[in-house]
Every structure is written in C-alpha cells, then in structure tokens.
Write a protein that holds these residues in place. Structure first.
Motif, short mmCIF file in Angstrom:
data_model
loop_
_atom_site.label_atom_id
_atom_site.label_comp_id
_atom_site.label_asym_id
_atom_site.label_seq_id
_atom_site.Cartn_x
_atom_site.Cartn_y
_atom_site.Cartn_z
N GLU A 1 28.50 25.39 -13.65
CA GLU A 1 27.07 25.64 -13.34
C GLU A 1 26.24 24.50 -13.84
N MET A 2 26.26 23.77 -14.79
CA MET A 2 25.68 22.82 -15.30
C MET A 2 25.80 21.61 -14.37
N ARG A 3 26.90 21.54 -13.77
CA ARG A 3 27.16 20.26 -12.98
C ARG A 3 26.48 20.54 -11.61
N GLN A 4 26.56 21.87 -11.03
CA GLN A 4 25.73 22.14 -9.70
C GLN A 4 24.15 21.98 -10.01
N TRP A 5 23.67 22.54 -11.15
CA TRP A 5 22.46 22.32 -11.30
C TRP A 5 21.84 21.09 -11.32
N THR A 6 22.43 20.12 -12.27
CA THR A 6 22.33 18.79 -12.30
C THR A 6 22.17 18.14 -10.81
N ARG A 7 23.25 18.35 -10.05
CA ARG A 7 23.17 17.90 -8.79
C ARG A 7 22.01 18.35 -7.84
N ASP A 8 21.78 19.63 -8.04
CA ASP A 8 20.60 20.13 -7.21
C ASP A 8 19.41 19.41 -7.55
N LEU A 9 19.14 19.05 -9.11
CA LEU A 9 18.16 18.63 -9.83
C LEU A 9 17.93 17.18 -9.25
N LEU A 10 19.07 16.46 -9.26
CA LEU A 10 19.14 14.92 -8.63
C LEU A 10 18.73 14.77 -6.98
N VAL A 11 19.12 15.76 -6.37
CA VAL A 11 18.89 15.78 -5.08
C VAL A 11 17.47 16.03 -4.53
N SER A 12 16.93 17.01 -5.56
CA SER A 12 15.36 17.36 -5.46
C SER A 12 14.74 16.15 -5.85
N VAL A 13 14.98 15.53 -6.78
CA VAL A 13 14.10 14.30 -7.53
C VAL A 13 14.22 13.20 -6.31
N VAL B 1 14.61 13.49 -3.20
CA VAL B 1 14.07 13.76 -1.79
C VAL B 1 12.35 13.72 -2.33
N SER B 2 12.10 14.07 -3.23
CA SER B 2 10.66 14.12 -3.81
C SER B 2 10.14 12.55 -3.52
N VAL B 3 11.08 11.79 -4.36
CA VAL B 3 10.83 10.11 -4.23
C VAL B 3 10.50 9.72 -2.97
N VAL B 4 11.55 10.03 -2.19
CA VAL B 4 11.65 9.41 -0.69
C VAL B 4 10.26 9.89 0.08
N ILE B 5 9.80 11.31 -0.13
CA ILE B 5 8.92 11.72 0.51
C ILE B 5 7.45 10.91 0.07
N THR C 1 7.54 8.09 -1.67
CA THR C 1 7.31 6.70 -1.22
C THR C 1 6.92 6.33 0.05
N CYS C 2 7.67 7.21 0.95
CA CYS C 2 7.71 6.71 2.32
C CYS C 2 6.76 7.51 3.23
N LEU C 3 6.64 8.92 2.85
CA LEU C 3 5.76 9.64 3.63
C LEU C 3 4.43 10.12 3.40
N TYR C 4 4.50 10.99 2.15
CA TYR C 4 3.13 11.39 1.75
C TYR C 4 3.02 11.02 0.16
N GLN C 5 1.79 10.81 -0.32
CA GLN C 5 1.52 10.39 -1.62
C GLN C 5 0.52 11.43 -2.18
N PRO C 6 0.25 12.00 -3.34
CA PRO C 6 -0.74 12.81 -3.66
C PRO C 6 -1.66 11.63 -4.48
N VAL C 7 -3.15 11.77 -3.95
CA VAL C 7 -4.05 10.72 -4.52
C VAL C 7 -5.35 11.79 -4.90
N ARG C 8 -6.04 11.33 -6.01
CA ARG C 8 -7.02 11.96 -6.49
C ARG C 8 -8.44 11.01 -6.09
N VAL C 9 -9.19 11.78 -5.54
CA VAL C 9 -10.71 11.07 -5.08
C VAL C 9 -11.53 10.71 -6.21
N GLU C 10 -11.92 9.50 -6.33
CA GLU C 10 -12.71 9.19 -7.45
C GLU C 10 -14.27 8.90 -6.72
N GLY C 11 -15.31 9.58 -7.12
CA GLY C 11 -16.48 9.23 -6.47
C GLY C 11 -16.84 10.17 -5.31
N THR C 12 -18.27 9.87 -4.77
CA THR C 12 -18.77 10.92 -3.94
C THR C 12 -19.17 10.25 -2.37
#
Length: 190
Positions: A24-36, A38-42, A44-55
């Motif tokens: 179970e620990m190996r499966q959980w670790t594998r799923d976590l690594l895949v999620s990380v 995919v998040s890094v690819v998204i 880095t390459c597709l969408y990036q969260p940003v915060r607006v500073e100013g008006t």
C-alpha cells in the motif's frame, strides 16, 4: 459415544500485515509522485497560478485576486487585441505586469484626451468604466513588429505602454484565463 472429527477447518491465510502495508505504501508513493509530476508539467508548461498586485486592471482584476494564466495558448494562436496578458516588465525583467493588449504589431495608434484610436478609428472599450478613464493624450505612432501596446483598464492609475513603450513578444509569457480566488469573483477573465 459420538465420533468427533479430528480434521481442522481450513482457514484463509491473510497476507502478513507488514507485506500488505509495504504494498500500500508503494502504491501511495507512486500515486503521489505521478500527481506531483503532472502538477509540475501543468504549472510549468500549461497553467500557472499568479496573484494580482495592484489595482491597474480594475474592475476586471482586483488587488490580491488569484488567477491562472495559460502559458501554452500563444504557441498555437496569436495574441489578439483585448487579451489580458502577463509579461516581464520592460524596465525590470524580474518583475511581471498584467495588462490588456490594445495595439498589435503594425497598428497606428494615438490617444486623444483618453480616447484610443487604432488605425484612425476610436477603439470601443467597454472594459474601462467611465470613472476609470483619464484624459491623457499620446502622439500618433506605429507599434513596431513583434511588439504590443498594452494598457491597464484603470487608466488614471495605470503604468503601461504610454509610459514604458510597447512590449516585445518575447516578454509576454501568458494569457490571464481564470480567476479562482476570491470565490465570489471566480470565472473567466474577459
């Protein structure tokens, strides 16, 4: 006397708790690594969260709004008039600005008492409320090739291409796509 069976019933043997836990620990670790990954690819390459500073982009974007910018869209389509873009500030590339594209490469642009003229015609700007308009003027000019003239929607406080000039295409790295915070403002950027 009754005859008693000496045969024991067969018991199912469960896997040892330690082996099951490791699996179970190996499966959980594998799923976590895949999620990380995919998040890094998204991010880095597709969408990036940003915060607006100013008006300077009010009323569309407010100070501290959180949004996603699409970093991939301009690989497949051109930048259009009206797009809200994120770019490296020409006077300090370590800073990023967010503004609306007003003039495209080759456009003749001038500003007379706050009214923007593109190629001789007044630009309709429903995204700039009357109270955010200003009365600044700018002499006529042509937007150079591979550059874009950008302005904030809150014209009377915006530092934009009227101040620092057109933005090179190479400095534009994303298009504002979706406001995700605050929840009351959630939606696409227009």
């Amino acid at each position: 006397m009754s005859e008693e069976s000496t045969q024991q019933p067969e018991l199912e043997t469960a896997p040892a708790p330690q082996k099951q836990s490791r699996s179970e620990m190996r499966q959980w670790t594998r799923d976590l690594l895949v999620s990380v990954l995919v998040s890094v690819v998204i991010i880095t390459c597709l969408y990036q969260p940003v915060r607006v500073e100013g008006t300077s982009m009010q009323p569309e974007l407010r100070n501290s709004d959180r949004l996603f910018i699409n970093k991939f869209v301009y690989r497949f389509e051109g930048i259009s008039r009206g797009d809200v873009v994120v770019f490296h500030y020409p006077l300090n590339p370590k800073e990023s600005f967010i503004k609306r594209v007003i003039g495209l490469p080759g456009d003749h642009i001038r500003i007379d008492q706050g009214t923007v003229y593109i190629n001789g015609k007044a630009l309709k700007e429903p995204y700039v409320p009357r109270r955010y308009r200003d009365h600044r003027s700018m002499a006529a000019g042509v937007v150079p090739p591979h550059e874009y003239f950008v302005m904030g929607d809150h014209r009377n406080i915006s530092e934009d291409s009227r101040d620092f000039g057109p933005v090179p295409r190479s400095d534009i790295y994303g298009k504002a796509s979706f406001i995700y915070w605050p929840a009351g403002q959630m939606g696409t950027v227009h």
